[in-house]
Design a protein around this motif. Structure first.
Motif, PDB file in Angstrom:
ATOM      1  N   UNK A 262     -40.338  -8.685  20.790  1.00 27.72           N
ATOM      2  CA  UNK A 262     -39.385  -7.779  20.162  1.00 27.72           C
ATOM      3  C   UNK A 262     -38.881  -6.730  21.152  1.00 27.72           C
ATOM      4  N   UNK A 263     -37.558  -6.563  21.184  1.00 32.83           N
ATOM      5  CA  UNK A 263     -36.931  -5.510  21.984  1.00 32.83           C
ATOM      6  C   UNK A 263     -36.594  -4.365  21.034  1.00 32.83           C
ATOM      7  N   UNK A 264     -37.405  -3.282  21.093  1.00 33.09           N
ATOM      8  CA  UNK A 264     -37.265  -2.192  20.140  1.00 33.09           C
ATOM      9  C   UNK A 264     -35.873  -1.550  20.166  1.00 33.09           C
ATOM     10  N   UNK A 265     -35.312  -1.411  21.355  1.00 29.44           N
ATOM     11  CA  UNK A 265     -34.009  -0.763  21.457  1.00 29.44           C
ATOM     12  C   UNK A 265     -32.936  -1.597  20.762  1.00 29.44           C
ATOM     13  N   UNK A 266     -33.000  -2.912  20.921  1.00 32.37           N
ATOM     14  CA  UNK A 266     -32.031  -3.778  20.257  1.00 32.37           C
ATOM     15  C   UNK A 266     -32.208  -3.733  18.738  1.00 32.37           C
ATOM     16  N   UNK A 267     -33.474  -3.705  18.300  1.00 35.55           N
ATOM     17  CA  UNK A 267     -33.736  -3.631  16.870  1.00 35.55           C
ATOM     18  C   UNK A 267     -33.157  -2.346  16.299  1.00 35.55           C
ATOM     19  N   UNK A 268     -33.315  -1.247  17.028  1.00 27.22           N
ATOM     20  CA  UNK A 268     -32.775   0.028  16.572  1.00 27.22           C
ATOM     21  C   UNK A 268     -31.254  -0.036  16.465  1.00 27.22           C
ATOM     22  N   UNK A 269     -30.611  -0.615  17.475  1.00 32.53           N
ATOM     23  CA  UNK A 269     -29.146  -0.722  17.466  1.00 32.53           C
ATOM     24  C   UNK A 269     -28.656  -1.618  16.328  1.00 32.53           C
ATOM     25  N   UNK A 270     -29.335  -2.746  16.142  1.00 24.67           N
ATOM     26  CA  UNK A 270     -28.903  -3.677  15.089  1.00 24.67           C
ATOM     27  C   UNK A 270     -29.199  -3.105  13.707  1.00 24.67           C
ATOM     28  N   UNK A 271     -30.329  -2.393  13.599  1.00 23.41           N
ATOM     29  CA  UNK A 271     -30.641  -1.732  12.338  1.00 23.41           C
ATOM     30  C   UNK A 271     -29.617  -0.661  12.011  1.00 23.41           C
ATOM     31  N   UNK A 272     -29.184   0.064  13.036  1.00 17.47           N
ATOM     32  CA  UNK A 272     -28.168   1.093  12.836  1.00 17.47           C
ATOM     33  C   UNK A 272     -26.859   0.477  12.347  1.00 17.47           C
TER      34      UNK A 272
ATOM     35  N   UNK B  35     -23.552  -9.807   6.113  1.00 17.39           N
ATOM     36  CA  UNK B  35     -24.372 -10.972   6.456  1.00 17.39           C
ATOM     37  C   UNK B  35     -24.517 -11.161   7.972  1.00 17.39           C
ATOM     38  N   UNK B  36     -23.416 -11.091   8.755  1.00 15.59           N
ATOM     39  CA  UNK B  36     -23.587 -11.190  10.216  1.00 15.59           C
ATOM     40  C   UNK B  36     -24.450 -10.074  10.792  1.00 15.59           C
ATOM     41  N   UNK B  37     -24.313  -8.859  10.237  1.00 14.03           N
ATOM     42  CA  UNK B  37     -25.116  -7.728  10.731  1.00 14.03           C
ATOM     43  C   UNK B  37     -26.589  -7.956  10.461  1.00 14.03           C
ATOM     44  N   UNK B  38     -26.914  -8.475   9.288  1.00 15.78           N
ATOM     45  CA  UNK B  38     -28.307  -8.776   8.944  1.00 15.78           C
ATOM     46  C   UNK B  38     -28.845  -9.899   9.831  1.00 15.78           C
ATOM     47  N   UNK B  39     -28.061 -10.920  10.059  1.00 14.99           N
ATOM     48  CA  UNK B  39     -28.489 -12.022  10.936  1.00 14.99           C
ATOM     49  C   UNK B  39     -28.804 -11.512  12.342  1.00 14.99           C
ATOM     50  N   UNK B  40     -27.961 -10.643  12.857  1.00 11.77           N
ATOM     51  CA  UNK B  40     -28.186 -10.079  14.197  1.00 11.77           C
ATOM     52  C   UNK B  40     -29.494  -9.296  14.244  1.00 11.77           C
ATOM     53  N   UNK B  41     -29.760  -8.523  13.203  1.00 17.88           N
ATOM     54  CA  UNK B  41     -30.999  -7.742  13.154  1.00 17.88           C
ATOM     55  C   UNK B  41     -32.215  -8.666  13.121  1.00 17.88           C
TER      56      UNK B  41
ATOM     57  N   UNK C  12     -39.868  -1.727   7.728  1.00 18.40           N
ATOM     58  CA  UNK C  12     -38.668  -1.028   7.230  1.00 18.40           C
ATOM     59  C   UNK C  12     -37.393  -1.854   7.424  1.00 18.40           C
ATOM     60  N   UNK C  13     -37.416  -2.800   8.385  1.00 18.65           N
ATOM     61  CA  UNK C  13     -36.257  -3.689   8.543  1.00 18.65           C
ATOM     62  C   UNK C  13     -36.122  -4.597   7.327  1.00 18.65           C
ATOM     63  N   UNK C  14     -37.267  -5.085   6.841  1.00 17.49           N
ATOM     64  CA  UNK C  14     -37.252  -5.869   5.605  1.00 17.49           C
ATOM     65  C   UNK C  14     -36.731  -5.009   4.456  1.00 17.49           C
ATOM     66  N   UNK C  15     -37.182  -3.742   4.419  1.00 20.53           N
ATOM     67  CA  UNK C  15     -36.708  -2.830   3.386  1.00 20.53           C
ATOM     68  C   UNK C  15     -35.208  -2.623   3.457  1.00 20.53           C
ATOM     69  N   UNK C  16     -34.683  -2.513   4.680  1.00 20.98           N
ATOM     70  CA  UNK C  16     -33.242  -2.323   4.865  1.00 20.98           C
ATOM     71  C   UNK C  16     -32.468  -3.542   4.378  1.00 20.98           C
ATOM     72  N   UNK C  17     -33.007  -4.725   4.653  1.00 22.10           N
ATOM     73  CA  UNK C  17     -32.329  -5.959   4.229  1.00 22.10           C
ATOM     74  C   UNK C  17     -32.410  -6.108   2.712  1.00 22.10           C
ATOM     75  N   UNK C  18     -33.526  -5.690   2.122  1.00 24.65           N
ATOM     76  CA  UNK C  18     -33.624  -5.712   0.659  1.00 24.65           C
ATOM     77  C   UNK C  18     -32.612  -4.761   0.030  1.00 24.65           C
TER      78      UNK C  18
END
Length: 338
Positions: free
Chosen positions: A277-287, A263-269, A218-224
């Motif tokens: 993988x740190x799930x909590x960080x992924x959730x925060x960056x995805x948010x 672009x910076x937000x996507x790079x961070x994610x 779903x992260x790939x989906x979000x970036x798409x």
């Protein structure tokens, strides 16, 4: 072709010119410097003057380069005249830059500023090389060519805030596309960043687990969705963007301010997706990506750039953005509970 000489040309006119061009560059970089008010601003007249000045800078660079292509160097009197003429051209360049009111758009001012500084920088490189004793060598020819290239950029420079914002949106789109391609290649390689560079198997880092892949999808989906948003936003600005009213110009600037966060937000994610993988960080960056997209979509709805014809794709991207983030939230929370 003459070789580089340790002998220096008459220093005073060259040195004075370099000092003055440095003052011009410093003045243009000064964000607090006063600018012309809008008044009876004539865009056609300004850009016509600017084009002439860019050509003049190119012409003066050619004259300087030819004069110092080999011995004998110009006399003191000839050097004074040569650099006085070049200085008039640089002052004219500063003048046309300050004739562009900030009210015509912050993005337009930014792109114009970068173009003006670029040609001044390349002219300085040419003259600095001459001061250091270069004459008729390959380096001098390259520096001259760089001035020509910077002068020729006038034809493709943005001439209004709409064009400037479109250029920035296209740049952001390319950055997102590159980041997405890299992530998809990493997924194909199992999630090891080293795998992207053809490392041997024993030297590769940790791989994604199946649950990691479930989060990554779903992260790939979000970036798409981000990529699609920038594409549609660019098309929207190209078709509907206006610069007649100050409110329209300001909306374009606001859109650029919001879009440059993507672009910076996507790079961070993406960085936090790599294993381990740190799930909590992924959730925060995805948010962060989700909220940035949501803010842009909500903003677009209220601008002059969207109307009834744009509601379908706006609604689609709203739903796609939410759908992908809800999946990210679900998978990262599930992992945190285990």
């Amino acid at each position: 072709m003459a070789e580089q000489s340790s002998e220096k040309p008459h220093g005073s006119p060259v040195t004075r010119f370099l000092q003055n061009i440095d003052l011009a560059r410093e003045q243009i970089r000064d964000e607090s410097a006063s600018r012309q008010e809008d008044g009876d601003f004539d865009a056609d007249r300004l850009w016509s003057r600017t084009e002439k000045v860019f050509k003049l800078i190119s012409h003066e660079a050619t004259k300087i380069s030819l004069a110092f292509c080999g011995s004998p160097f110009p006399s003191e009197k000839e050097s004074v005249s040569l650099f006085a003429s070049a200085e008039k051209a640089t002052l004219a360049l500063v003048s046309v830059y300050y004739s562009l009111p900030t009210s015509q758009g912050l993005r337009l001012n930014k792109s114009t500023k970068l173009a003006v500084l670029s040609i001044l920088d390349s002219l300085r490189e040419l003259v600095s090389g001459i001061e250091e004793g270069c004459r008729g060598n390959q380096q001098q020819l390259q520096h001259t060519g760089t001035v020509w290239q910077d002068a020729d950029i006038f034809s493709t420079m943005p001439k209004n805030n709409k064009e400037a914002v479109v250029d920035e949106l296209k740049t952001s789109s390319q950055l997102i596309a590159d980041a997405l391609e890299e992530l998809e290649e990493a997924i194909e390689g199992g999630g090891s960043p080293d795998g992207l560079f053809g490392s041997d198997e024993e030297e590769e880092g940790p791989k994604w687990t199946e649950s990691d892949k479930a989060v990554a999808k779903p992260c790939v989906g979000l970036i798409k969705t981000t990529k699609a948003l920038l594409k549609k936003t660019t098309e929207c600005v190209q078709s509907n963007g206006q610069t007649q009213q100050s409110s329209e110009i300001q909306e374009l600037d606001q859109l650029a301010d919001l879009s440059e966060r993507l672009s910076p937000a996507v790079d961070d994610l993406i960085l936090d997706l790599y294993p381990p993988m740190d799930r909590r960080k992924v959730q925060d960056k995805g948010k962060n990506v989700f909220e940035t997209q949501k803010t842009i979509l909500e903003f677009l709805r209220s601008t002059h750039m969207t109307g009834e014809n744009e509601q379908t794709w706006l609604e689609f991207l709203f739903k796609a953005n939410l759908h992908n983030y809800e999946k990210i939230f679900k998978f990262t929370n599930e992992e945190a509970k285990t």
